[in-house]
Write an enzyme that holds these catalytic residues in place. Structure first.
Site, PDB file in Angstrom:
ATOM      1  N   CYS A 174       0.815  -1.226   0.000  1.00 42.28           N
ATOM      2  CA  CYS A 174       0.000   0.000   0.000  1.00 42.28           C
ATOM      3  C   CYS A 174       0.845   1.271   0.000  1.00 42.28           C
ATOM      4  O   CYS A 174       0.318   2.362  -0.196  1.00 42.28           O
ATOM      5  CB  CYS A 174      -0.943  -0.017   1.183  1.00 42.28           C
ATOM      6  SG  CYS A 174      -1.984  -1.474   1.175  1.00 42.28           S
TER       7      CYS A 174
ATOM      8  N   HIS B 224      -3.374   6.804   2.128  1.00 43.10           N
ATOM      9  CA  HIS B 224      -3.763   5.497   1.587  1.00 43.10           C
ATOM     10  C   HIS B 224      -5.159   5.146   2.134  1.00 43.10           C
ATOM     11  O   HIS B 224      -5.421   5.249   3.336  1.00 43.10           O
ATOM     12  CB  HIS B 224      -2.730   4.445   2.007  1.00 43.10           C
ATOM     13  CG  HIS B 224      -3.206   3.058   1.815  1.00 43.10           C
ATOM     14  ND1 HIS B 224      -3.743   2.614   0.631  1.00 43.10           N
ATOM     15  CD2 HIS B 224      -3.284   2.000   2.683  1.00 43.10           C
ATOM     16  CE1 HIS B 224      -4.100   1.356   0.754  1.00 43.10           C
ATOM     17  NE2 HIS B 224      -3.840   0.961   1.992  1.00 43.10           N
TER      18      HIS B 224
ATOM     19  N   ASN C  86      -9.982  -0.867   0.017  1.00 42.59           N
ATOM     20  CA  ASN C  86      -8.529  -0.693   0.007  1.00 42.59           C
ATOM     21  C   ASN C  86      -7.976  -1.306  -1.288  1.00 42.59           C
ATOM     22  O   ASN C  86      -7.952  -2.526  -1.428  1.00 42.59           O
ATOM     23  CB  ASN C  86      -7.952  -1.393   1.250  1.00 42.59           C
ATOM     24  CG  ASN C  86      -6.435  -1.333   1.323  1.00 42.59           C
ATOM     25  OD1 ASN C  86      -5.766  -1.019   0.341  1.00 42.59           O
ATOM     26  ND2 ASN C  86      -5.901  -1.670   2.480  1.00 42.59           N
TER      27      ASN C  86
HETATM   28  N1  ACO Z   1     -17.751  -8.853  10.413  1.00 45.55           N
HETATM   29  C1  ACO Z   1     -18.187  -9.009  11.673  1.00 45.55           C
HETATM   30  N2  ACO Z   1     -17.345  -9.173  12.695  1.00 45.55           N
HETATM   31  C2  ACO Z   1     -16.024  -9.169  12.445  1.00 45.55           C
HETATM   32  C3  ACO Z   1     -15.508  -9.011  11.140  1.00 45.55           C
HETATM   33  C4  ACO Z   1     -16.432  -8.855  10.102  1.00 45.55           C
HETATM   34  N3  ACO Z   1     -16.036  -8.693   8.825  1.00 45.55           N
HETATM   35  N4  ACO Z   1     -14.158  -9.054  11.202  1.00 45.55           N
HETATM   36  C5  ACO Z   1     -13.831  -9.209  12.497  1.00 45.55           C
HETATM   37  N5  ACO Z   1     -14.967  -9.307  13.237  1.00 45.55           N
HETATM   38  C6  ACO Z   1     -15.096  -9.472  14.677  1.00 45.55           C
HETATM   39  C7  ACO Z   1     -13.876 -10.099  15.293  1.00 45.55           C
HETATM   40  O1  ACO Z   1     -13.949 -11.496  15.234  1.00 45.55           O
HETATM   41  C8  ACO Z   1     -13.949  -9.554  16.708  1.00 45.55           C
HETATM   42  O2  ACO Z   1     -14.875 -10.338  17.412  1.00 45.55           O
HETATM   43  P1  ACO Z   1     -14.597 -10.706  18.967  1.00 45.55           P
HETATM   44  O3  ACO Z   1     -14.574  -9.386  19.672  1.00 45.55           O
HETATM   45  O4  ACO Z   1     -15.759 -11.570  19.299  1.00 45.55           O
HETATM   46  O5  ACO Z   1     -13.275 -11.396  18.962  1.00 45.55           O
HETATM   47  C9  ACO Z   1     -14.570  -8.175  16.543  1.00 45.55           C
HETATM   48  O6  ACO Z   1     -15.225  -8.187  15.262  1.00 45.55           O
HETATM   49  C10 ACO Z   1     -13.574  -7.037  16.557  1.00 45.55           C
HETATM   50  O7  ACO Z   1     -12.502  -7.384  15.675  1.00 45.55           O
HETATM   51  P2  ACO Z   1     -11.279  -6.443  15.489  1.00 45.55           P
HETATM   52  O8  ACO Z   1     -10.254  -7.096  14.608  1.00 45.55           O
HETATM   53  O9  ACO Z   1     -10.841  -5.977  16.839  1.00 45.55           O
HETATM   54  O10 ACO Z   1     -11.955  -5.222  14.703  1.00 45.55           O
HETATM   55  P3  ACO Z   1     -11.369  -3.801  14.455  1.00 45.55           P
HETATM   56  O11 ACO Z   1     -12.257  -2.770  15.029  1.00 45.55           O
HETATM   57  O12 ACO Z   1      -9.894  -3.730  14.770  1.00 45.55           O
HETATM   58  O13 ACO Z   1     -11.502  -3.658  12.861  1.00 45.55           O
HETATM   59  C11 ACO Z   1     -10.160  -3.822  10.864  1.00 45.55           C
HETATM   60  C12 ACO Z   1     -10.836  -4.573  12.019  1.00 45.55           C
HETATM   61  C13 ACO Z   1     -11.224  -3.106  10.073  1.00 45.55           C
HETATM   62  C14 ACO Z   1      -9.421  -4.802   9.984  1.00 45.55           C
HETATM   63  C15 ACO Z   1      -9.169  -2.774  11.463  1.00 45.55           C
HETATM   64  O14 ACO Z   1      -8.361  -3.403  12.429  1.00 45.55           O
HETATM   65  C16 ACO Z   1      -8.295  -2.134  10.423  1.00 45.55           C
HETATM   66  O15 ACO Z   1      -8.737  -1.390   9.568  1.00 45.55           O
HETATM   67  N6  ACO Z   1      -6.968  -2.356  10.507  1.00 45.55           N
HETATM   68  C17 ACO Z   1      -6.029  -1.722   9.584  1.00 45.55           C
HETATM   69  C18 ACO Z   1      -5.964  -2.419   8.252  1.00 45.55           C
HETATM   70  C19 ACO Z   1      -5.090  -1.586   7.319  1.00 45.55           C
HETATM   71  O16 ACO Z   1      -4.962  -0.396   7.462  1.00 45.55           O
HETATM   72  N7  ACO Z   1      -4.455  -2.167   6.356  1.00 45.55           N
HETATM   73  C20 ACO Z   1      -3.631  -1.258   5.519  1.00 45.55           C
HETATM   74  C21 ACO Z   1      -2.600  -1.863   4.875  1.00 45.55           C
HETATM   75  S1  ACO Z   1      -3.157  -2.974   3.667  1.00 45.55           S
HETATM   76  C22 ACO Z   1      -1.757  -3.370   2.725  1.00 45.55           C
HETATM   77  O17 ACO Z   1      -0.673  -2.932   2.942  1.00 45.55           O
HETATM   78  C23 ACO Z   1      -1.992  -4.389   1.621  1.00 45.55           C
END
Ligand code: ACO
Length: 338
Positions: free
Chosen positions: A118, A263, A293
């Site tokens: 990214c 990004h 993304n």
């Molecule tokens: N739908 C429903 N529930 C979900 C989903 C989903 N799609 N995905 C995860 N959950 C659940 C999890 O299992 C967890 O449940 P639990 O509490 O019972 O364990 C809960 O939701 C919370 O999960 P988290 O992973 O803590 O969710 P978070 O608020 O952190 O959001 C996300 C996840 C959106 C991936 C976030 O962490 C994020 O955006 N991270 C950054 C990603 C990024 O920026 N990538 C950029 C680089 S990409 C590259 O370089 C190719």
């Protein structure tokens, strides 16, 4: 870094392309246990474009984006000296930039791939700028393109909701030093955290080969794996620091920023970074809701859309930051000159 320059560099025009197939959150919720509400609230993404079937590839998208940028700048592909294709999902592990060179007929151009997930477009833009500012080349095509749908585990709800396919292109051109539009940059890498986000190569068939005379172990690349929480924390802490370092180097401050183009990973990350810099969210460029993304494509795609909307004016200061796998991150500050 603020380099000494022999000539200036500026972005002449941009172009972009996305696949026709639009996948809504609702469609994804039919595949994995998720909901439109969860995806919108946690990420800001409503839909994404995905290549389906065999009819188009990364290079088709990259070529459309490149030709749109060339058309806007009234430039012939023969005038291009160098093509840098930022991608982490190439058609060919030896590199795909040469396929792009062939497809658009840029036969005078040297072409190579740059892999930095990214952050790829930011690194490619900075690399291209060096070739221009040191006097080596005049016209450079920089493309950010990825088709991460090919590397997504569509049974993993924590990653399959995030990614989309796309391509964005920019034509960089030499100009007099006093019209230089690429003002400075700041790049960083932390390889100790590479495991947080990867498409890892995994060895296979070890049993099959172990008794052979040539016990070479072979394998293949698997799916995207990501520790979302750690990548999120990394982005909201390192990206503002990178931006502040870069602005400081240029004797600029957050108040001088007209547009913040990050990004497009997660709407919450965009707002958290803007907050930390005390930059109004009205200055954020965002099209994440429509495309998700798109990795190396996200920044040029959003820049191209913002330019088409006419919101960027001559002399506006645009802070561009990419971040992602590696872990890599970087900022480039530009002043719009066209
Ligand atoms: N739908 C429903 N529930 C979900 C989903 C989903 N799609 N995905 C995860 N959950 C659940 C999890 O299992 C967890 O449940 P639990 O509490 O019972 O364990 C809960 O939701 C919370 O999960 P988290 O992973 O803590 O969710 P978070 O608020 O952190 O959001 C996300 C996840 C959106 C991936 C976030 O962490 C994020 O955006 N991270 C950054 C990603 C990024 O920026 N990538 C950029 C680089 S990409 C590259 O370089 C190719």
């Amino acid at each position: 870094m603020k380099p000494s320059i022999m000539q200036g560099a500026r972005i002449l025009a941009t172009g972009s392309a996305v696949p026709d197939n639009c996948i809504s959150n609702q469609t994804i919720s039919n595949i994995v246990d998720t909901s439109n509400e969860w995806i919108v609230t946690r990420t800001g993404i409503k839909e994404r474009r995905v290549l389906i079937g065999h009819d188009k590839s990364l290079i088709d998208l990259a070529a459309i984006a490149a030709m749109r940028a060339l058309d806007k700048s009234s430039m012939d592909p023969l005038q291009i000296d160098l093509i840098i294709l930022a991608t982490s999902s190439p058609n060919d592990l030896f590199g795909s930039a040469s396929q792009l060179q062939d497809k658009i007929g840029a036969i005078n151009a040297v072409a190579f791939d740059l892999t930095a997930a990214c952050s790829g477009f930011v690194l490619a833009l900075v690399t291209a700028t060096q070739f221009i500012q040191n006097g080596s080349y005049t016209n450079i095509l920089v493309v950010g393109a990825d088709v991460l749908s090919k590397w997504t585990d569509w049974s993993d709800r924590s990653t399959c909701i995030l990614f989309g396919d796309g391509a964005g292109a920019a034509i960089l051109q030499a100009c007099p030093s006093n019209e230089n539009g690429i003002l400075g940059f700041q790049l960083d890498t932390n390889g100790s955290q590479a495991k947080q986000l990867s498409i890892a190569y995994e060895e296979e068939n070890q049993e099959l080969l172990k008794d052979s005379e040539l016990p070479i172990v072979q394998g293949s690349f698997k799916y995207i794996t990501m520790n979302g929480k750690e990548v999120y924390k990394f982005a909201v802490s390192e990206v503002p620091t990178s931006i502040l370092k870069c602005l400081d180097l240029l004797s600029l401050s957050s108040q001088d920023v007209d547009w913040l183009l990050l990004h497009q990973a997660n709407e919450r990350i965009l707002h958290a970074v803007a907050d930390r810099l005390s930059i109004s969210s009205s200055k954020l460029i965002s099209n994440l809701s429509k495309y998700g993304n798109t990795s190396a494509a996200s920044i040029p795609l959003a820049l191209d859309e913002a330019l088409q909307k006419g919101i960027i004016k001559v002399d506006d200061i645009i802070v561009i930051s990419g971040f992602g796998a590696g872990l890599t991150w970087g900022t480039v500050v530009i002043q719009w000159k066209c």
